[in-house]
Write a protein that holds these residues in place. Structure first.
Motif, PDB file in Angstrom:
ATOM      1  N   GLY A  59      -8.827   3.503  -0.348  1.00 47.78           N
ATOM      2  CA  GLY A  59      -7.506   3.798   0.220  1.00 47.78           C
ATOM      3  C   GLY A  59      -6.540   2.680  -0.104  1.00 47.78           C
ATOM      4  O   GLY A  59      -6.756   1.536   0.301  1.00 47.78           O
ATOM      5  N   THR A  60      -5.452   2.979  -0.827  1.00 52.84           N
ATOM      6  CA  THR A  60      -4.510   1.932  -1.243  1.00 52.84           C
ATOM      7  C   THR A  60      -3.451   1.693  -0.174  1.00 52.84           C
ATOM      8  O   THR A  60      -3.362   2.443   0.816  1.00 52.84           O
ATOM      9  CB  THR A  60      -3.766   2.365  -2.529  1.00 52.84           C
ATOM     10  N   GLY A  61      -2.615   0.681  -0.448  1.00 57.92           N
ATOM     11  CA  GLY A  61      -1.468   0.418   0.422  1.00 57.92           C
ATOM     12  C   GLY A  61      -0.524   1.611   0.439  1.00 57.92           C
ATOM     13  O   GLY A  61       0.113   1.892   1.454  1.00 57.92           O
ATOM     14  N   GLU A  62      -0.458   2.315  -0.692  1.00 56.66           N
ATOM     15  CA  GLU A  62       0.422   3.488  -0.765  1.00 56.66           C
ATOM     16  C   GLU A  62      -0.082   4.608   0.157  1.00 56.66           C
ATOM     17  O   GLU A  62       0.698   5.234   0.875  1.00 56.66           O
ATOM     18  CB  GLU A  62       0.516   3.995  -2.213  1.00 56.66           C
ATOM     19  N   ASP A  63      -1.419   4.820   0.141  1.00 56.79           N
ATOM     20  CA  ASP A  63      -1.990   5.833   1.047  1.00 56.79           C
ATOM     21  C   ASP A  63      -1.638   5.503   2.500  1.00 56.79           C
ATOM     22  O   ASP A  63      -1.261   6.378   3.286  1.00 56.79           O
ATOM     23  CB  ASP A  63      -3.528   5.877   0.915  1.00 56.79           C
ATOM     24  N   LEU A  64      -1.767   4.236   2.819  1.00 59.59           N
ATOM     25  CA  LEU A  64      -1.488   3.798   4.193  1.00 59.59           C
ATOM     26  C   LEU A  64      -0.013   4.029   4.524  1.00 59.59           C
ATOM     27  O   LEU A  64       0.325   4.550   5.594  1.00 59.59           O
ATOM     28  CB  LEU A  64      -1.866   2.307   4.338  1.00 59.59           C
ATOM     29  N   TYR A  65       0.873   3.640   3.586  1.00 56.11           N
ATOM     30  CA  TYR A  65       2.313   3.767   3.845  1.00 56.11           C
ATOM     31  C   TYR A  65       2.717   5.230   4.000  1.00 56.11           C
ATOM     32  O   TYR A  65       3.538   5.579   4.847  1.00 56.11           O
ATOM     33  CB  TYR A  65       3.103   3.088   2.728  1.00 56.11           C
ATOM     34  N   ARG A  66       2.113   6.113   3.180  1.00 57.29           N
ATOM     35  CA  ARG A  66       2.415   7.550   3.299  1.00 57.29           C
ATOM     36  C   ARG A  66       2.015   8.045   4.693  1.00 57.29           C
ATOM     37  O   ARG A  66       2.698   8.861   5.307  1.00 57.29           O
ATOM     38  CB  ARG A  66       1.662   8.359   2.230  1.00 57.29           C
ATOM     39  N   HIS A  67       0.892   7.527   5.184  1.00 56.53           N
ATOM     40  CA  HIS A  67       0.435   7.903   6.525  1.00 56.53           C
ATOM     41  C   HIS A  67       1.450   7.417   7.575  1.00 56.53           C
ATOM     42  O   HIS A  67       1.777   8.148   8.513  1.00 56.53           O
ATOM     43  CB  HIS A  67      -0.940   7.275   6.790  1.00 56.53           C
ATOM     44  N   VAL A  68       1.962   6.191   7.374  1.00 54.05           N
ATOM     45  CA  VAL A  68       2.909   5.611   8.343  1.00 54.05           C
ATOM     46  C   VAL A  68       4.209   6.414   8.372  1.00 54.05           C
ATOM     47  O   VAL A  68       4.695   6.774   9.455  1.00 54.05           O
ATOM     48  CB  VAL A  68       3.203   4.125   7.998  1.00 54.05           C
ATOM     49  N   PHE A  77       6.624  -1.960   7.706  1.00 53.84           N
ATOM     50  CA  PHE A  77       5.568  -2.138   6.717  1.00 53.84           C
ATOM     51  C   PHE A  77       5.962  -3.246   5.750  1.00 53.84           C
ATOM     52  O   PHE A  77       7.042  -3.196   5.154  1.00 53.84           O
ATOM     53  CB  PHE A  77       5.380  -0.802   5.982  1.00 53.84           C
ATOM     54  N   ILE A  78       5.101  -4.249   5.607  1.00 54.57           N
ATOM     55  CA  ILE A  78       5.364  -5.346   4.663  1.00 54.57           C
ATOM     56  C   ILE A  78       4.306  -5.281   3.566  1.00 54.57           C
ATOM     57  O   ILE A  78       3.098  -5.284   3.858  1.00 54.57           O
ATOM     58  CB  ILE A  78       5.306  -6.718   5.383  1.00 54.57           C
ATOM     59  N   LEU A  79       4.757  -5.223   2.326  1.00 56.66           N
ATOM     60  CA  LEU A  79       3.823  -5.116   1.204  1.00 56.66           C
ATOM     61  C   LEU A  79       3.517  -6.499   0.642  1.00 56.66           C
ATOM     62  O   LEU A  79       4.411  -7.322   0.451  1.00 56.66           O
ATOM     63  CB  LEU A  79       4.453  -4.241   0.107  1.00 56.66           C
ATOM     64  N   VAL A  80       2.212  -6.744   0.378  1.00 50.45           N
ATOM     65  CA  VAL A  80       1.789  -7.987  -0.288  1.00 50.45           C
ATOM     66  C   VAL A  80       1.200  -7.564  -1.629  1.00 50.45           C
ATOM     67  O   VAL A  80       0.198  -6.845  -1.661  1.00 50.45           O
ATOM     68  CB  VAL A  80       0.699  -8.718   0.526  1.00 50.45           C
ATOM     69  N   THR A  87       8.120  -1.581  -8.499  1.00 51.60           N
ATOM     70  CA  THR A  87       7.207  -1.037  -9.497  1.00 51.60           C
ATOM     71  C   THR A  87       6.680   0.331  -9.039  1.00 51.60           C
ATOM     72  O   THR A  87       6.322   1.176  -9.842  1.00 51.60           O
ATOM     73  CB  THR A  87       5.985  -1.991  -9.664  1.00 51.60           C
ATOM     74  N   TYR A  88       6.600   0.507  -7.711  1.00 47.86           N
ATOM     75  CA  TYR A  88       5.984   1.719  -7.175  1.00 47.86           C
ATOM     76  C   TYR A  88       7.054   2.689  -6.686  1.00 47.86           C
ATOM     77  O   TYR A  88       7.939   2.320  -5.906  1.00 47.86           O
ATOM     78  CB  TYR A  88       5.049   1.362  -6.011  1.00 47.86           C
ATOM     79  N   GLN A  89       6.940   3.928  -7.125  1.00 47.66           N
ATOM     80  CA  GLN A  89       7.946   4.935  -6.797  1.00 47.66           C
ATOM     81  C   GLN A  89       8.100   5.143  -5.275  1.00 47.66           C
ATOM     82  O   GLN A  89       9.200   5.245  -4.756  1.00 47.66           O
ATOM     83  CB  GLN A  89       7.550   6.262  -7.457  1.00 47.66           C
ATOM     84  N   ILE A  90       6.957   5.162  -4.601  1.00 51.07           N
ATOM     85  CA  ILE A  90       6.974   5.427  -3.159  1.00 51.07           C
ATOM     86  C   ILE A  90       7.880   4.440  -2.407  1.00 51.07           C
ATOM     87  O   ILE A  90       8.623   4.815  -1.510  1.00 51.07           O
ATOM     88  CB  ILE A  90       5.526   5.401  -2.567  1.00 51.07           C
ATOM     89  N   PHE A  91       7.839   3.155  -2.808  1.00 52.65           N
ATOM     90  CA  PHE A  91       8.633   2.145  -2.091  1.00 52.65           C
ATOM     91  C   PHE A  91      10.105   2.184  -2.512  1.00 52.65           C
ATOM     92  O   PHE A  91      10.967   1.665  -1.816  1.00 52.65           O
ATOM     93  CB  PHE A  91       8.036   0.749  -2.298  1.00 52.65           C
TER      94      PHE A  91
END
Ligand SMILES: [Fe+2]
Ligand SMILES: [Fe+2]
Length: 398
Positions: A59-68, A77-80, A87-91
């Motif tokens: 489960g990636t950070g993206e999966d988690l963020y989509r859940h949030v 949500f803070i990304l490290v 770089t990531y479309q979702i963000f």
């Protein structure tokens, strides 16, 4: 503040957690994958913030963020990551609260958490302080006890049913730990047994030191608990029995013509020690004036006990009034100044809630920072200050 840290590299996760705990006294929960974090969110959702890695095996950070963003409660949500958030479309589509570039995380993490202002909810309000010497009197504990590691961070060290003995007391004393903590919900129960204990002490002949210890911890408890749970029946009862106990010791001193030994201990306990000293000095002055009736002593002692209990910052109890406040204004924030300017009326209002409050006590508390030249907190003039208040004001100045 409660923060969920999600990172599969153990060393980095520890570093993030340590930063949050040491710099912000945060209550940190760790997860090593996106899916584990999702489970934690679903089980015990109330996090103030999530700090998460992007690439993780389960489960990636993206999966988690989509859940949030799909859930009702949008936790910041803070990304490290080693790659920028863009770089990531979702963000790009759903902006996040902050981005921390790996591997230099310390400073950006600190800056972002500070900017989020998560400290507004004060976790320490869930706990009440109790002096260790009071706990020692109980021996067998009826409640869990916690130690405070830093502001807002508590760890359970005794369980209900454990024994707290002299050895424990000495152990904490050696580490200069004077207080342990109870959960707020256990306070009422603790108060009830404390009330019974004080009543027992009233029947016996406790030493002046014992009375001082019991009464000062009562004042602290009344101050702490009335702010959190209100002036409940048990808190009122504690006020009543403690004042009676203090009064018994004051009267004994007056009879034996002994000067009261005023020792102001630490700043933490200043309101308590100051209040006990004030009761002694005020009753001493009253008796020199020939005002030796029981009700007079009771009024002065009750007023002393309650006059500063609403102050949030105990250091403010050191101020003598408006002039002092102006001189030391730089040491306090706006909320503290407001609290100070309102404390005479707030404490009087609290006292009024006490059943069968003797007349005059409310007035003494209201007037305790007035001045004969009209420069008091309420700007009353000389003629409005009552004789009993005058005695109290002089004692307070002393
Ligand atoms: Fe005051
Ligand atoms: Fe005071």
């Amino acid at each position: 503040m409660r923060i969920l840290v999600v990172e599969d590299e153990e060393d980095l996760r520890e570093l993030i957690c340590f930063t949050l705990e040491s710099q912000f006294n945060a209550d940190v929960v760790q997860a090593s994958s996106g899916n584990q974090a999702i489970r934690l969110l679903d089980e015990s959702g109330d996090f103030d913030c999530i700090v998460s890695d992007y690439s993780m095996p389960d489960g990636t950070g993206e999966d988690l963020y989509r859940h949030v963003i799909g859930s009702r409660q949008r936790v910041p949500f803070i990304l490290v990551s080693a790659h920028s958030a863009d770089t990531y479309q979702i963000f790009r589509q759903h902006p996040i609260a902050g981005f921390i570039p790996k591997p230099d995380i310390f400073k950006p993490l600190k800056r972002i958490i500070e900017s989020l202002n998560l400290g507004a909810q004060e976790p320490s309000s869930r706990y009440c302080r109790v002096k260790t010497n009071v706990i020692l009197k109980y021996g067998l504990l009826a409640q869990d006890l916690y130690i405070r590691l830093s502001e807002g961070k508590y760890v359970k060290i005794f369980r209900r049913g454990d024994v707290f003995d002299l050895h424990d007391f000495e152990r904490f004393k050696a580490k200069t730990v004077e207080h342990l903590y109870l959960k707020s919900q256990d306070c009422e129960e603790f108060l009830e047994s404390l009330n019974k204990n004080i009543a027992k002490a009233l029947e016996g002949d406790p030493s002046a030191d014992e009375v001082s210890a019991i009464v000062s911890s009562s004042i602290e408890l009344v101050s702490d608990i009335s702010k959190r749970l209100g002036f409940t029946n048990q808190v009122q009862e504690l006020t009543r029995v403690s004042v009676n106990l203090a009064l018994k010791s004051i009267l004994k001193n007056l009879e034996q013509n002994k000067a009261f030994d005023v020792h102001i201990a630490d700043k933490q306990g200043y309101v308590a020690t100051h209040s006990i000293a004030l009761a002694h000095v005020a009753c001493g002055i009253a008796s020199l004036l020939g005002w030796t009736s029981g009700p007079t002593f009771l009024k002065l002692s009750l007023a002393a006990f309650l006059h500063d209990v609403t102050l949030d910052n105990p250091e403010m109890a050191l101020l003598q009034g408006i002039e002092d406040l102006e001189l030391q204004r730089h040491r306090f924030n706006d909320a503290e100044v407001k609290d100070y300017l309102g404390h005479t009326l707030a404490a009087a209002k609290l006292a009024k809630e006490l059943k069968d409050l003797p007349p005059d006590v409310e007035t003494i508390i209201q007037q305790h920072h007035e001045r004969p030249d009209g420069n008091g907190i309420l700007r009353l003039d000389n003629a409005q200050i009552t004789p009993l208040s005058a005695v109290f004001i002089v004692a307070h100045e002393l």
